[in-house]
Design a protein around this motif. Structure first.
Motif, mmCIF file in Angstrom:
data_model
loop_
_atom_site.group_PDB
_atom_site.id
_atom_site.type_symbol
_atom_site.label_atom_id
_atom_site.label_comp_id
_atom_site.label_asym_id
_atom_site.label_seq_id
_atom_site.Cartn_x
_atom_site.Cartn_y
_atom_site.Cartn_z
ATOM 1 N N GLU A 87 43.769 32.498 29.315
ATOM 2 C CA GLU A 87 42.660 33.366 28.907
ATOM 3 C C GLU A 87 43.093 34.818 28.780
ATOM 4 O OE1 GLU A 87 42.826 31.374 31.561
ATOM 5 O OE2 GLU A 87 40.906 30.409 31.977
ATOM 6 N N TYR A 88 44.095 35.215 29.547
ATOM 7 C CA TYR A 88 44.600 36.587 29.531
ATOM 8 C C TYR A 88 45.996 36.679 28.901
ATOM 9 C CZ TYR A 88 40.743 38.165 32.429
ATOM 10 O OH TYR A 88 39.494 38.485 32.892
ATOM 11 N N ASN A 89 46.614 35.532 28.693
ATOM 12 C CA ASN A 89 47.995 35.466 28.225
ATOM 13 C C ASN A 89 48.914 36.268 29.156
ATOM 14 O OD1 ASN A 89 49.999 34.477 26.498
ATOM 15 N ND2 ASN A 89 49.985 36.354 25.282
ATOM 16 N N LYS A 90 48.619 36.163 30.451
ATOM 17 C CA LYS A 90 49.387 36.874 31.473
ATOM 18 C C LYS A 90 49.533 35.976 32.704
ATOM 19 C CE LYS A 90 47.966 41.438 30.006
ATOM 20 N NZ LYS A 90 47.123 42.574 30.214
ATOM 21 N N ALA A 128 46.169 40.432 38.908
ATOM 22 C CA ALA A 128 45.387 39.732 39.933
ATOM 23 C C ALA A 128 43.924 39.882 39.534
ATOM 24 C CB ALA A 128 45.620 40.328 41.312
ATOM 25 N N LEU A 129 43.224 38.776 39.442
ATOM 26 C CA LEU A 129 41.785 38.790 39.181
ATOM 27 C C LEU A 129 41.089 38.681 40.526
ATOM 28 C CD1 LEU A 129 41.494 36.291 36.174
ATOM 29 C CD2 LEU A 129 41.758 38.774 36.115
ATOM 30 N N ILE A 130 40.370 39.724 40.897
ATOM 31 C CA ILE A 130 39.759 39.768 42.225
ATOM 32 C C ILE A 130 38.256 39.943 42.065
ATOM 33 C CG2 ILE A 130 39.704 40.989 44.424
ATOM 34 C CD1 ILE A 130 42.630 41.812 43.863
ATOM 35 N N ILE A 131 37.512 38.973 42.580
ATOM 36 C CA ILE A 131 36.055 39.029 42.493
ATOM 37 C C ILE A 131 35.547 40.263 43.218
ATOM 38 C CG2 ILE A 131 33.907 37.899 43.213
ATOM 39 C CD1 ILE A 131 35.124 35.247 42.587
ATOM 40 N N ASP A 132 34.597 40.924 42.589
ATOM 41 C CA ASP A 132 33.991 42.131 43.140
ATOM 42 C C ASP A 132 33.568 41.897 44.590
ATOM 43 O OD1 ASP A 132 32.969 44.764 43.021
ATOM 44 O OD2 ASP A 132 30.958 44.003 42.583
ATOM 45 N N GLY A 133 34.012 42.752 45.477
ATOM 46 C CA GLY A 133 33.663 42.662 46.890
ATOM 47 C C GLY A 133 34.752 42.095 47.773
ATOM 48 N N ASN A 134 35.806 41.524 47.187
ATOM 49 C CA ASN A 134 36.877 40.929 47.973
ATOM 50 C C ASN A 134 37.879 42.025 48.357
ATOM 51 O OD1 ASN A 134 38.908 39.440 49.134
ATOM 52 N ND2 ASN A 134 38.977 37.895 47.520
ATOM 53 N N LEU A 135 37.502 42.792 49.358
ATOM 54 C CA LEU A 135 38.290 43.959 49.755
ATOM 55 C C LEU A 135 39.658 43.588 50.329
ATOM 56 C CD1 LEU A 135 35.425 46.105 51.329
ATOM 57 C CD2 LEU A 135 36.292 46.121 48.973
ATOM 58 N N GLY A 136 39.737 42.457 51.016
ATOM 59 C CA GLY A 136 41.015 42.023 51.573
ATOM 60 C C GLY A 136 42.039 41.753 50.479
ATOM 61 N N SER A 137 41.620 41.061 49.427
ATOM 62 C CA SER A 137 42.536 40.780 48.321
ATOM 63 C C SER A 137 42.909 42.046 47.566
ATOM 64 C CB SER A 137 41.924 39.755 47.360
ATOM 65 O OG SER A 137 41.988 38.472 47.930
ATOM 66 N N THR A 147 47.766 48.254 40.448
ATOM 67 C CA THR A 147 46.706 49.243 40.275
ATOM 68 C C THR A 147 45.574 48.628 39.473
ATOM 69 O OG1 THR A 147 47.794 50.133 38.306
ATOM 70 C CG2 THR A 147 48.259 51.228 40.395
ATOM 71 N N LEU A 148 44.383 49.160 39.689
ATOM 72 C CA LEU A 148 43.220 48.679 38.948
ATOM 73 C C LEU A 148 43.421 49.003 37.482
ATOM 74 C CD1 LEU A 148 40.429 47.352 39.124
ATOM 75 C CD2 LEU A 148 39.459 49.625 39.441
ATOM 76 N N PHE A 149 43.355 47.965 36.664
ATOM 77 C CA PHE A 149 43.629 48.084 35.238
ATOM 78 C C PHE A 149 42.355 47.974 34.416
ATOM 79 C CE2 PHE A 149 44.668 45.762 31.268
ATOM 80 C CZ PHE A 149 45.457 46.714 30.650
ATOM 81 N N ASP A 150 41.426 47.111 34.869
ATOM 82 C CA ASP A 150 40.233 46.819 34.076
ATOM 83 C C ASP A 150 39.192 46.160 34.976
ATOM 84 O OD1 ASP A 150 38.613 46.579 31.831
ATOM 85 O OD2 ASP A 150 39.735 44.907 30.945
ATOM 86 N N GLN A 151 37.965 46.140 34.482
ATOM 87 C CA GLN A 151 36.909 45.336 35.079
ATOM 88 C C GLN A 151 36.450 44.390 33.995
ATOM 89 O OE1 GLN A 151 33.999 47.289 37.524
ATOM 90 N NE2 GLN A 151 35.382 48.991 37.922
ATOM 91 N N ASP A 152 36.220 43.148 34.361
ATOM 92 C CA ASP A 152 35.952 42.125 33.364
ATOM 93 C C ASP A 152 34.996 41.101 33.959
ATOM 94 O OD1 ASP A 152 36.164 40.770 30.957
ATOM 95 O OD2 ASP A 152 38.268 40.228 31.193
ATOM 96 N N GLU A 153 34.688 40.100 33.173
ATOM 97 C CA GLU A 153 33.928 38.952 33.653
ATOM 98 C C GLU A 153 34.803 37.735 33.427
ATOM 99 O OE1 GLU A 153 29.928 36.716 32.373
ATOM 100 O OE2 GLU A 153 29.643 38.773 33.089
ATOM 101 N N TYR A 154 34.914 36.912 34.448
ATOM 102 C CA TYR A 154 35.732 35.715 34.366
ATOM 103 C C TYR A 154 34.930 34.553 34.914
ATOM 104 C CZ TYR A 154 39.781 32.618 34.917
ATOM 105 O OH TYR A 154 40.667 31.567 34.836
ATOM 106 N N HIS A 160 37.686 42.490 39.224
ATOM 107 C CA HIS A 160 38.548 43.654 39.064
ATOM 108 C C HIS A 160 39.916 43.104 38.683
ATOM 109 C CE1 HIS A 160 35.908 46.109 42.061
ATOM 110 N NE2 HIS A 160 35.259 45.709 40.997
ATOM 111 N N VAL A 161 40.475 43.638 37.610
ATOM 112 C CA VAL A 161 41.776 43.186 37.137
ATOM 113 C C VAL A 161 42.825 44.214 37.564
ATOM 114 C CG1 VAL A 161 43.153 42.470 35.159
ATOM 115 C CG2 VAL A 161 40.668 42.097 35.137
#
Length: 166
Positions: A87-90, A128-137, A147-154, A160-161
Motif C-alpha cells: 500500500e505504501y511501496n515501502k 513505521a505506521l503507528i496508530i494515534d495514541g500509541n506513545l510507546g511505539s 521522524t514523523l513524516f506524515d499522518q494518514d489513514e490505514y 502517524h507515519v
C-alpha cells in the motif's frame, strides 16, 4: 539467527513458534494499537499467519517479521522486523511484545538491532505506521532515529507515519 543483543536473539519464525504467534494475536491488551485488532480464537489461525504471511514474506522479499527470543527466559516474547507494505511501496519496521516485557527497553533494543541489519537486505528507507495514541511505539520509533513524516489513514485508523532513510 538474524542478529542478537545481550538479552535478545532476533531470528526467523519457525513452526515451533505458532503458539507464541497465537498468544501475540489473541491477548486483547497487545492488540489495542494493532491493525487488524480482532483477537485470534484458534491455533489454526496462527498457523495460517505463519505459513501464508510470515513464510511467504521470507520467500518473496528475503525478510519479514522476526521472532524476538529472550535469552534469560528462553522463549519468544514478541516480534520485530521489516515487512514490505504494498500500500505504501515501502518497508515497515514493526514490533510487538508481551505486556510483561513492556517498559524494560526491549522494544528499543530489538528495533535498533533490526535496523542495524537492514543494509544486509538492501533496505535504505523504512517507515513505521503507528496508530494515534500509541506513545510507546512512537518513543521506540524516535529512539531508532525515525521522524514523523506524515499522518494518514490505514485500514480505517488514523496513523502517524514515521520514516528514516539509512
Amino acid at each position: 539467527m538474524i542478529t542478537e543483543t545481550d538479552r535478545l536473539i532476533l531470528r526467523p519464525f519457525t513452526a515451533a513458534d505458532i503458539q507464541a504467534l497465537f498468544l501475540m494475536n489473541s491477548i486483547p491488551e497487545m492488540l489495542k494499537y494493532i491493525i487488524p485488532s480482532t483477537p485470534l480464537t484458534d491455533l489454526s489461525q496462527a498457523a495460517d499467519i505463519y505459513h501464508n504471511v510470515i513464510k511467504a514474506d521470507y520467500t518473496k522479499h528475503g525478510f519479514g517479521r522476526w521472532a524476538v527470543h529472550h535469552k534469560a527466559d528462553n522463549k519468544v516474547i514478541g516480534f520485530c522486523g521489516p515487512k514490505f507494505l504494498p500500500e505504501y511501496n515501502k518497508v515497515e519496521l514493526g514490533y510487538r511484545y508481551f505486556p510483561q516485557y513492556w517498559g524494560k527497553g526491549i522494544g528499543y533494543e530489538a528495533a535498533q538491532a533490526a535496523v542495524d541489519t537492514f543494509d544486509q537486505f538492501n533496505i535504505e528507507l523504512f517507515i513505521a505506521l503507528i496508530i494515534d495514541g500509541n506513545l510507546g511505539s512512537e518513543k521506540v520509533a524516535k529512539k531508532v532515529g525515525m521522524t514523523l513524516f506524515d499522518q494518514d489513514e490505514y485500514q480505517g485508523h488514523k496513523v502517524h507515519v514515521y520514516q528514516r532513510i539509512l
